[in-house]
Structure formats: C-alpha cells, structure tokens
Design a protein around this motif. Structure first.
Motif, PDB file in Angstrom:
ATOM      1  N   ASP A  74      23.246  71.879  50.008  1.00 43.28           N
ATOM      2  CA  ASP A  74      24.651  71.481  50.068  1.00 43.28           C
ATOM      3  C   ASP A  74      24.730  70.116  49.393  1.00 43.28           C
ATOM      4  OD1 ASP A  74      27.328  71.348  50.696  1.00 43.28           O
ATOM      5  OD2 ASP A  74      27.010  70.680  52.767  1.00 43.28           O
ATOM      6  N   ILE A  75      25.340  70.065  48.225  1.00 41.50           N
ATOM      7  CA  ILE A  75      25.335  68.848  47.407  1.00 41.50           C
ATOM      8  C   ILE A  75      26.543  67.965  47.720  1.00 41.50           C
ATOM      9  CG2 ILE A  75      25.300  67.912  45.061  1.00 41.50           C
ATOM     10  CD1 ILE A  75      22.867  69.547  45.565  1.00 41.50           C
ATOM     11  N   TYR A  76      26.252  66.719  48.063  1.00 40.85           N
ATOM     12  CA  TYR A  76      27.322  65.731  48.242  1.00 40.85           C
ATOM     13  C   TYR A  76      27.259  64.707  47.123  1.00 40.85           C
ATOM     14  CZ  TYR A  76      29.673  66.749  52.619  1.00 40.85           C
ATOM     15  OH  TYR A  76      30.467  67.317  53.582  1.00 40.85           O
ATOM     16  N   THR A  77      28.379  64.513  46.459  1.00 37.87           N
ATOM     17  CA  THR A  77      28.520  63.451  45.469  1.00 37.87           C
ATOM     18  C   THR A  77      29.458  62.387  46.055  1.00 37.87           C
ATOM     19  OG1 THR A  77      30.441  64.521  44.500  1.00 37.87           O
ATOM     20  CG2 THR A  77      28.282  65.075  43.544  1.00 37.87           C
ATOM     21  N   TYR A  78      29.525  61.277  45.395  1.00 41.90           N
ATOM     22  CA  TYR A  78      30.444  60.194  45.784  1.00 41.90           C
ATOM     23  C   TYR A  78      31.875  60.719  45.819  1.00 41.90           C
ATOM     24  CZ  TYR A  78      32.909  55.695  45.309  1.00 41.90           C
ATOM     25  OH  TYR A  78      33.749  54.622  45.479  1.00 41.90           O
ATOM     26  N   GLU A  79      32.238  61.479  44.805  1.00 37.27           N
ATOM     27  CA  GLU A  79      33.605  62.010  44.702  1.00 37.27           C
ATOM     28  C   GLU A  79      33.908  62.991  45.836  1.00 37.27           C
ATOM     29  OE1 GLU A  79      32.303  60.260  41.058  1.00 37.27           O
ATOM     30  OE2 GLU A  79      31.402  61.941  42.152  1.00 37.27           O
ATOM     31  N   ARG A  80      32.949  63.855  46.143  1.00 41.10           N
ATOM     32  CA  ARG A  80      33.167  64.823  47.231  1.00 41.10           C
ATOM     33  C   ARG A  80      33.349  64.096  48.567  1.00 41.10           C
ATOM     34  NH1 ARG A  80      29.107  69.537  49.716  1.00 41.10           N
ATOM     35  NH2 ARG A  80      30.455  69.976  51.503  1.00 41.10           N
ATOM     36  N   PHE A  81      32.558  63.062  48.790  1.00 37.53           N
ATOM     37  CA  PHE A  81      32.669  62.314  50.048  1.00 37.53           C
ATOM     38  C   PHE A  81      34.058  61.676  50.183  1.00 37.53           C
ATOM     39  CE2 PHE A  81      32.460  58.641  52.768  1.00 37.53           C
ATOM     40  CZ  PHE A  81      31.705  59.071  53.844  1.00 37.53           C
ATOM     41  N   LEU A  82      34.515  61.028  49.114  1.00 43.86           N
ATOM     42  CA  LEU A  82      35.837  60.392  49.147  1.00 43.86           C
ATOM     43  C   LEU A  82      36.920  61.414  49.467  1.00 43.86           C
ATOM     44  CD1 LEU A  82      35.813  57.985  46.038  1.00 43.86           C
ATOM     45  CD2 LEU A  82      35.317  57.426  48.414  1.00 43.86           C
ATOM     46  N   GLU A  83      36.794  62.584  48.846  1.00 41.63           N
ATOM     47  CA  GLU A  83      37.802  63.630  49.032  1.00 41.63           C
ATOM     48  C   GLU A  83      37.791  64.170  50.467  1.00 41.63           C
ATOM     49  OE1 GLU A  83      38.610  68.044  47.236  1.00 41.63           O
ATOM     50  OE2 GLU A  83      37.834  66.545  45.828  1.00 41.63           O
ATOM     51  N   GLU A  84      36.604  64.375  51.022  1.00 45.41           N
ATOM     52  CA  GLU A  84      36.502  64.980  52.353  1.00 45.41           C
ATOM     53  C   GLU A  84      36.779  63.995  53.489  1.00 45.41           C
ATOM     54  OE1 GLU A  84      33.068  67.322  53.235  1.00 45.41           O
ATOM     55  OE2 GLU A  84      33.316  68.580  51.451  1.00 45.41           O
ATOM     56  N   TYR A  85      36.310  62.762  53.324  1.00 39.34           N
ATOM     57  CA  TYR A  85      36.402  61.800  54.428  1.00 39.34           C
ATOM     58  C   TYR A  85      37.573  60.822  54.298  1.00 39.34           C
ATOM     59  CZ  TYR A  85      31.872  63.270  56.322  1.00 39.34           C
ATOM     60  OH  TYR A  85      30.847  63.993  56.885  1.00 39.34           O
ATOM     61  N   GLY A  86      37.987  60.545  53.063  1.00 37.63           N
ATOM     62  CA  GLY A  86      39.103  59.617  52.873  1.00 37.63           C
ATOM     63  C   GLY A  86      38.743  58.167  53.141  1.00 37.63           C
ATOM     64  N   ILE A  87      37.444  57.866  53.197  1.00 33.10           N
ATOM     65  CA  ILE A  87      36.952  56.496  53.325  1.00 33.10           C
ATOM     66  C   ILE A  87      35.814  56.334  52.322  1.00 33.10           C
ATOM     67  CG2 ILE A  87      37.577  56.196  55.775  1.00 33.10           C
ATOM     68  CD1 ILE A  87      34.617  56.862  56.465  1.00 33.10           C
ATOM     69  N   SER A  88      35.316  55.125  52.165  1.00 34.35           N
ATOM     70  CA  SER A  88      34.167  54.936  51.276  1.00 34.35           C
ATOM     71  C   SER A  88      32.882  55.268  52.034  1.00 34.35           C
ATOM     72  CB  SER A  88      34.103  53.480  50.794  1.00 34.35           C
ATOM     73  OG  SER A  88      33.664  52.642  51.853  1.00 34.35           O
TER      74      SER A  88
END
Length: 296
Positions: A165-179
C-alpha cells in the motif's frame, strides 16, 4: 546512471520484515530449521522480501535499518513504552543476529545504533538525503507517515512478498488534510496502544485529527482550549503531562549523523560466490528467490 537523474534509495525496516516473516510461517508451525536445528523462517523471509522489494522498486541504492535490543531512549522517557509486548518467541531469538549476518553476507548496508529505533535511523536517512535522492521506505509501521515529503514514498507491506500500500506526500495530504509532520501532533492526543503509551484518555483518532486540522498543534489547541466542550477540555487538562510525553514518544528523531557516501549504499552484486556462501549456510529459499529474480 544519468547525472541529471536523482539516485533512488530503498530503506528497509529490517525488524518489521523479520517479525512479519516469522509470524507468517510460525502460525502454521513452519520454522525451516537448518542443519544445526536452528529456525530460519524469519531470516529467509526477511531476505526474500528485501530481494523482491529491490526487484519491484528498482532502486539505485539501499540500506537496511535495525533496532538494536529492546530498550531505547524512549524507555527512559516512559517506563511503560512497549513494556506490555510479550517476549519474542524462542524460535525467533537466534534469528535477530542471523538476519543481520545474512544481510551483510549479501552485501546490503546495515545500520543499527544501541538506544535508537530503526524508525530513527530511517528518519535520519530521509533527512540526510532529502532533496538529493528519491526514497522508498518498506515497512509495516504507520508511525513512519510523519516522514513523508516530496520525493519520499512509503510502501506498507500488505500480502505476500509483492503487495504494498503506497503512501506518497500527496496521498497523505489528500486523505488526512494535515501535513505529515502534524501526524505527530495527532499521535500526541491518541497515543499508541501498540507502543504502550495512552495519549489523552477519551480522545480518539477522529477527534484528534479534527483538533489538529483546526488548531495546528497541541500548543494551538491549548491556546484555544476555552473553545472546546467542558468534557473535552477536562480530559486534556487532566492528561496534560501525558499529552506532552506522548508527543516526545511519537516523534521520530531525524538528526542522527548518518555519515557516509552514496557509494556505501550501492546495490551489491549477487554473484556465484555469494550464492554458494548462502546456500552453504542452508538458506535454500533465499537462493531460490534470487534465482527466480535472475539475480544470479
């Protein structure tokens, strides 16, 4: 390698792969003992997983990071840190040293520092090579999400040796809405049951994320605590010490001096000599994995 192209460093969370490999086969009573009767299921699974990850992600360089013993500086901060975890199974204990030895035999660069966790070494590698290399981290530990940034991706192990399951910086921002850095603030409130620290009782992931989205940091929440419901305010005020301590425990330390050159991390050549050495130690499944990936 094209000089304009950044190197791509694969960072392996060695302990995560070792434990996963052990439990994947020990559950069925399979330990694959060597000629001396010592179990090898975790060692061989770790090496096979690492070889497969190298094949999938095609890095130019790589490193394997290890925990060195059960006690770290976090145990000095909080006695209960990971204290609830059971002792490793007797069949796993000899495989810790065996895994590092096999890793060295294959030629992978190993890192381990007494008192630090593999997370801290991985974080320091990310900090060291930030902007100068692309990095892929292979792990099962969600704590590492805080290390995401442009040029860094995390491959969380899912199933077998090839599903991630690949997490990128962009995916994290989109899913969590925080840095990603703010993920530490969220964990300050929620704590971590698997690591044995509680955070603030009664504040779960959803509430914690809402608070950090709105106020940014735990300090931001405390500055505006009068805006919270009386019940929530009471919970936070009663657990203030644990809130700050949980933040210290959650934060990966990224300032270890990982001195060395890129050449230290070059992918080793797997040749007939290494093949025979590994086979001679009874690691037939590692050899078969290497053969199937045409590493020989």
């Amino acid at each position: 390698m094209n000089e304009d192209k950044k190197p791509h460093i694969l960072l392996i969370d060695g302990m995560a792969l070792l434990f996963r490999s052990f439990f994947a086969t020990s559950a069925m009573g399979h330990y694959f003992p060597n000629a001396a009767g010592t179990p090898t299921n975790a060692v061989q699974g770790f090496a096979r997983h690492t070889m497969m990850a190298t094949s999938i992600y095609q890095p130019t360089h790589m490193a394997v990071c290890w925990d060195m013993g059960a006690k770290t500086f976090r145990n000095e901060l909080y006695e209960g840190y990971k204290s609830h975890r059971p002792e490793p199974a007797p069949e796993l204990i000899p495989q810790f040293d065996m895994a590092r030895a096999v890793s060295e035999l294959i030629g992978w660069k190993n890192y381990g520092i007494t008192g630090m966790e593999a997370d801290d070494l991985i974080g320091s590698m990310v900090e060291t090579w930030d902007g100068r290399a692309d990095l892929t981290i292979v792990t099962g530990d969600k704590d590492l999400l805080q290390l995401l940034r442009p040029g860094v991706q995390i491959a969380f192990m899912k199933k077998g040796y090839s599903e991630y399951d690949i997490y990128t910086y962009e995916r994290f921002l989109e899913e969590y809405g925080i840095s990603p850095k703010q993920f530490i603030e969220v964990k300050a409130f929620t704590g971590d049951a698997s690591d044995g620290y509680p955070g603030v009782k009664g504040i779960g992931p959803k509430i914690a994320l809402t608070l950090i989205k709105k106020y940014g940091t735990i300090e931001g929440v405390l500055d505006s605590i009068h805006e919270l419901t009386p019940a929530r305010r009471k919970r936070i005020e009663e657990d203030l010490d644990m809130l700050y301590l949980s933040k210290q425990l959650a934060e990966i330390h990224c300032s270890i001096d990982m001195a060395g050159s890129l050449e230290d991390l070059e992918i080793p050549v797997y040749d007939q000599v290494k093949r025979e050495l590994i086979e001679g130690q009874g690691y037939s499944m590692i050899v078969r994995q290497a053969d199937s990936l045409s590493l020989k």
